[in-house]
Design an enzyme around this catalytic site. Structure first.
Site, PDB file in Angstrom:
ATOM      1  N   LYS A 190       0.830  -1.202   0.000  1.00 42.47           N
ATOM      2  CA  LYS A 190       0.000   0.000   0.000  1.00 42.47           C
ATOM      3  C   LYS A 190       0.869   1.259   0.000  1.00 42.47           C
ATOM      4  O   LYS A 190       1.634   1.488   0.934  1.00 42.47           O
ATOM      5  CB  LYS A 190      -0.889   0.053   1.249  1.00 42.47           C
ATOM      6  CG  LYS A 190      -1.865   1.232   1.192  1.00 42.47           C
ATOM      7  CD  LYS A 190      -2.459   1.584   2.534  1.00 42.47           C
ATOM      8  CE  LYS A 190      -1.693   2.666   3.259  1.00 42.47           C
ATOM      9  NZ  LYS A 190      -1.765   3.998   2.658  1.00 42.47           N
ATOM     10  N   CYS A 211      13.808  11.067   5.561  1.00 38.75           N
ATOM     11  CA  CYS A 211      13.948  10.535   6.920  1.00 38.75           C
ATOM     12  C   CYS A 211      15.362  10.742   7.447  1.00 38.75           C
ATOM     13  O   CYS A 211      15.567  10.974   8.621  1.00 38.75           O
ATOM     14  CB  CYS A 211      13.604   9.057   6.926  1.00 38.75           C
ATOM     15  SG  CYS A 211      14.511   8.156   5.663  1.00 38.75           S
ATOM     16  N   GLU A 253      11.491  15.691  14.776  1.00 38.02           N
ATOM     17  CA  GLU A 253      11.580  15.630  13.317  1.00 38.02           C
ATOM     18  C   GLU A 253      10.617  16.659  12.706  1.00 38.02           C
ATOM     19  O   GLU A 253       9.431  16.664  13.014  1.00 38.02           O
ATOM     20  CB  GLU A 253      11.195  14.222  12.837  1.00 38.02           C
ATOM     21  CG  GLU A 253      11.443  14.025  11.361  1.00 38.02           C
ATOM     22  CD  GLU A 253      11.012  12.647  10.861  1.00 38.02           C
ATOM     23  OE1 GLU A 253       9.938  12.173  11.239  1.00 38.02           O
ATOM     24  OE2 GLU A 253      11.765  12.063  10.060  1.00 38.02           O
TER      25      GLU A 253
HETATM   26  P1  NAP Z   1       3.085   7.849   8.120  1.00 38.84           P
HETATM   27  O1  NAP Z   1       2.033   8.812   8.389  1.00 38.84           O
HETATM   28  O2  NAP Z   1       3.566   6.985   9.219  1.00 38.84           O
HETATM   29  O3  NAP Z   1       2.556   6.941   6.924  1.00 38.84           O
HETATM   30  C1  NAP Z   1       3.335   5.923   6.336  1.00 38.84           C
HETATM   31  C2  NAP Z   1       2.404   4.917   5.698  1.00 38.84           C
HETATM   32  O4  NAP Z   1       1.647   4.240   6.691  1.00 38.84           O
HETATM   33  C3  NAP Z   1       1.392   5.538   4.745  1.00 38.84           C
HETATM   34  O5  NAP Z   1       1.156   4.656   3.681  1.00 38.84           O
HETATM   35  C4  NAP Z   1       0.178   5.644   5.648  1.00 38.84           C
HETATM   36  O6  NAP Z   1      -1.027   5.720   4.946  1.00 38.84           O
HETATM   37  C5  NAP Z   1       0.272   4.368   6.432  1.00 38.84           C
HETATM   38  N1  NAP Z   1      -0.437   4.344   7.707  1.00 38.84           N
HETATM   39  C6  NAP Z   1      -0.939   5.388   8.419  1.00 38.84           C
HETATM   40  N2  NAP Z   1      -1.504   4.937   9.579  1.00 38.84           N
HETATM   41  C7  NAP Z   1      -1.342   3.588   9.587  1.00 38.84           C
HETATM   42  C8  NAP Z   1      -1.697   2.562  10.507  1.00 38.84           C
HETATM   43  N3  NAP Z   1      -2.329   2.827  11.662  1.00 38.84           N
HETATM   44  N4  NAP Z   1      -1.369   1.290  10.212  1.00 38.84           N
HETATM   45  C9  NAP Z   1      -0.709   1.004   9.076  1.00 38.84           C
HETATM   46  N5  NAP Z   1      -0.366   1.923   8.153  1.00 38.84           N
HETATM   47  C10 NAP Z   1      -0.667   3.209   8.412  1.00 38.84           C
HETATM   48  O7  NAP Z   1       4.379   8.526   7.528  1.00 38.84           O
HETATM   49  P2  NAP Z   1       4.445   9.553   6.315  1.00 38.84           P
HETATM   50  O8  NAP Z   1       3.955  10.854   6.823  1.00 38.84           O
HETATM   51  O9  NAP Z   1       3.840   8.980   5.091  1.00 38.84           O
HETATM   52  O10 NAP Z   1       6.009   9.609   6.029  1.00 38.84           O
HETATM   53  C11 NAP Z   1       6.871  10.419   6.729  1.00 38.84           C
HETATM   54  C12 NAP Z   1       7.599   9.642   7.799  1.00 38.84           C
HETATM   55  O11 NAP Z   1       8.264   8.528   7.209  1.00 38.84           O
HETATM   56  C13 NAP Z   1       8.689  10.453   8.469  1.00 38.84           C
HETATM   57  O12 NAP Z   1       8.638  10.279   9.851  1.00 38.84           O
HETATM   58  C14 NAP Z   1       9.978   9.854   7.898  1.00 38.84           C
HETATM   59  O13 NAP Z   1      11.089  10.029   8.706  1.00 38.84           O
HETATM   60  C15 NAP Z   1       9.595   8.441   7.703  1.00 38.84           C
HETATM   61  N6  NAP Z   1      10.453   7.801   6.692  1.00 38.84           N
HETATM   62  C16 NAP Z   1      11.391   6.903   7.121  1.00 38.84           C
HETATM   63  C17 NAP Z   1      12.247   6.297   6.211  1.00 38.84           C
HETATM   64  C18 NAP Z   1      13.287   5.327   6.662  1.00 38.84           C
HETATM   65  O14 NAP Z   1      13.835   4.627   5.817  1.00 38.84           O
HETATM   66  N7  NAP Z   1      13.585   5.236   7.947  1.00 38.84           N
HETATM   67  C19 NAP Z   1      12.132   6.596   4.846  1.00 38.84           C
HETATM   68  C20 NAP Z   1      11.164   7.511   4.444  1.00 38.84           C
HETATM   69  C21 NAP Z   1      10.321   8.095   5.384  1.00 38.84           C
HETATM   70  P3  NAP Z   1      -1.628   7.178   4.542  1.00 38.84           P
HETATM   71  O15 NAP Z   1      -0.594   7.907   3.798  1.00 38.84           O
HETATM   72  O16 NAP Z   1      -2.749   6.830   3.664  1.00 38.84           O
HETATM   73  O17 NAP Z   1      -2.001   7.822   5.824  1.00 38.84           O
END
Ligand code: NAP
Ligand code: MG
Length: 502
Positions: free
Chosen positions: A206, A314, A411
């Protein structure tokens, strides 16, 4: 659009806020990439069992271009029943086809997907930029080629697992549920799909709500590559769809990249089950400049570390530690360089900083900028004009930041840099490690021995020396502490998708 952006208007000075306002010596004529080289359907269904299927709710949601706020397409909203269908298709494909297929045949499919991705590189880059707001030069030169490289790399491992893990027999886990964030949609999909397929697992993936389009394009590529039905299923939806994947009883492994908050929810949800997991979460990387560093090179590296991809990274170098003796020089050079960055139309090949991915993310960044001002840090922001529509943030630097300030601890995920100073190696190690996160870090120094000393003592998954944000499929990537666990990339990236037997 780029013309309007190049014009600078004078901006007022506030107490601890300085808007940089001087002419840069160069301006470029607009060089927009053409939208017509990409096809975006009006509507996308779910890719389940090798076919496009309507969502059972019949509901769709819009995905927009954050640079213009225009609707690009609408995509299916998958509910738990659709997730169940996708998992069943993945299970069936796993049992009947994929786990039985000789590894070298599996590899051929992955190579084929990688090659088609390369053939469609221009279109994928355009769609990535339109859907997510990142500059075309980044999607073109980084996201798409790196995604294809990951597929090529893991295709190579598929029939060599006995060499990756000598004297061990390996078995795939089964069905992998994969959830990706919005900052590198295609690249994250490739990071996840490539090792899963190479090791013989099937996939339900997803993408994030605001950037689903390149992952749906990847589904088209997968179809074109004739991958057996059900081996990869792509379903779109919001957080609840992700949660339905996590909670599905027949999923054997969760690979999640996203925020630390959602990572914690997932960890709680799978506690006590047999599901394996890798969590790639948030970061607050320390980037350290020593007085003996080549300063101009370091400044360029810092700009890349925090302003690359609007700071939606990230591993962004969002905390800069500068040795006191060179702090003045570094801050002056950073301010000058920041002022020369071109902010605006992401489709323009000259653009350095594109649009913020969503209104929600812009609100978060603005909240942190207000916090930084309130905490008393000195703020500089570029004086560039911003387009009237879309979501934008000027590149921003805070100096005189204290270690305890929220802008040094939390962050922000935007083009906002917090600058702190230090005197000794021990002090900067202490400060750099004083963070709930531990994803990445950077060191800038002329001395090799200092690099080794720092990298040994820094608690971060990746430490770059005299460079930043460099990725290669052969290198493992992943964090410590609240940045998650497990590694993606390299030989290490195979392991989370395998059982090692005897
Ligand atoms: P997010 O809000 O955690 O969302 C990530 C994914 O999870 C999206 O597909 C989201 O869907 C989904 N999701 C949301 N709630 C969920 C739940 N309860 N259960 C399962 N899946 C769920 O993060 P984001 O805002 O998209 O991305 C930014 C974050 O990603 C930052 O904190 C960044 O540091 C981190 N990141 C980490 C890495 C790494 O390699 N460590 C790489 C890139 C990004 P929706 O979008 O539809 O809400
Ligand atoms: Mg979008």
């Amino acid at each position: 659009m780029a013309k309007a952006i190049a014009k600078k208007k004078p901006l007022a000075k506030k107490s601890n806020t300085i808007k940089l306002n001087f002419d840069t010596s160069w301006e470029y004529a607009p060089a927009p990439e053409s939208k017509s080289a990409a096809t975006i359907n009006k509507q996308y269904d779910l890719f389940i069992n090798g076919e496009w299927q309507q969502p059972s709710s019949k509901k769709y949601f819009d995905t927009i271009n954050p640079a213009t706020e225009e609707k690009l397409s609408e995509v299916a909203d998958a509910n738990a029943a659709d997730v169940d269908k996708a998992v069943k298709a993945a299970r069936n494909a796993y049992d009947k086809v994929w786990k039985k297929m000789p590894a070298k045949e599996r590899a051929k499919y992955i190579f084929r997907i990688a090659r088609i991705m390369q053939e469609k590189a221009r279109e994928l880059a355009i769609v990535e930029t339109l859907d997510g707001g990142k500059p075309i030069k980044e999607s073109r030169d980084f996201d798409v080629p790196t995604a294809a490289n990951h597929l090529f790399y893991y295709a190579g491992w598929a029939d060599k697992l006995e060499y990756a893990f000598p004297n061990r027999r390996t078995e795939p886990l089964g069905v992998a549920g994969q959830i990706t964030p919005w900052n590198f949609p295609l690249l994250m999909a490739a990071w996840k799909i490539a090792p899963a397929l190479a090791t013989g697992n099937t996939v339900v993936l997803k993408p994030a709500e605001t950037t689903p389009l390149t992952t749906l394009k990847l589904a088209e590529i997968i179809q074109e590559a004739d991958l057996p039905p059900g081996v990869v299923n792509i379903i779109t939806g919001a957080g609840e769809t992700g949660a339905a994947i996590v909670n599905h009883a027949d999923v054997n492994k969760i690979a999640f990249t996203g925020s630390t908050n959602v990572g914690k929810i997932i960890q709680r949800a799978i506690a006590g089950t047999n599901k394996k997991a890798t969590l790639e979460l948030g970061g607050k990387a320390a980037n350290i400049i020593f007085e003996d560093a080549p300063i101009d090179q370091a400044v360029e590296g810092v700009v890349n570390a925090i302003f690359f991809n609007q700071g939606h990274v990230c591993c962004a170098g969002s905390r800069l530690y500068v040795q006191e003796s060179v702090a003045k020089e570094v801050i002056r050079k950073l301010r000058d360089r920041m002022q020369s960055l071109i902010v605006g139309d992401p489709m323009d090949k000259n653009t350095d900083i594109g649009a913020i991915n969503s209104r929600e993310q812009l609100n978060i960044i603005q909240k942190y900028i207000a916090i930084g001002k309130k905490e008393g840090a000195e703020m500089y922001e570029s004086s560039c004009a911003l387009p009237s529509k879309g979501f934008w943030c000027r590149p921003t630097i805070f100096s005189n930041v204290a270690q305890s300030n929220r802008i040094a601890q939390e962050e922000i995920f935007g083009p906002v840099l917090s600058i702190l100073t230090f005197r000794t190696d021990d002090e900067v190690i202490e400060k750099a490690n004083n963070s709930p996160y531990g994803l990445s870090a950077g060191v800038w120094t002329d001395k090799g021995s200092k690099i080794f000393n720092m990298t040994k003592r820094m608690r971060a998954g990746v430490v770059w020396a005299n460079t930043f944000n460099k990725f290669d499929p052969t290198s493992p990537f992943g964090g410590y502490k609240e940045s998650g666990f497990g590694r993606e990339g390299g030989l290490h990236g195979l392991l989370p998708y395998l059982k090692l037997i005897n």
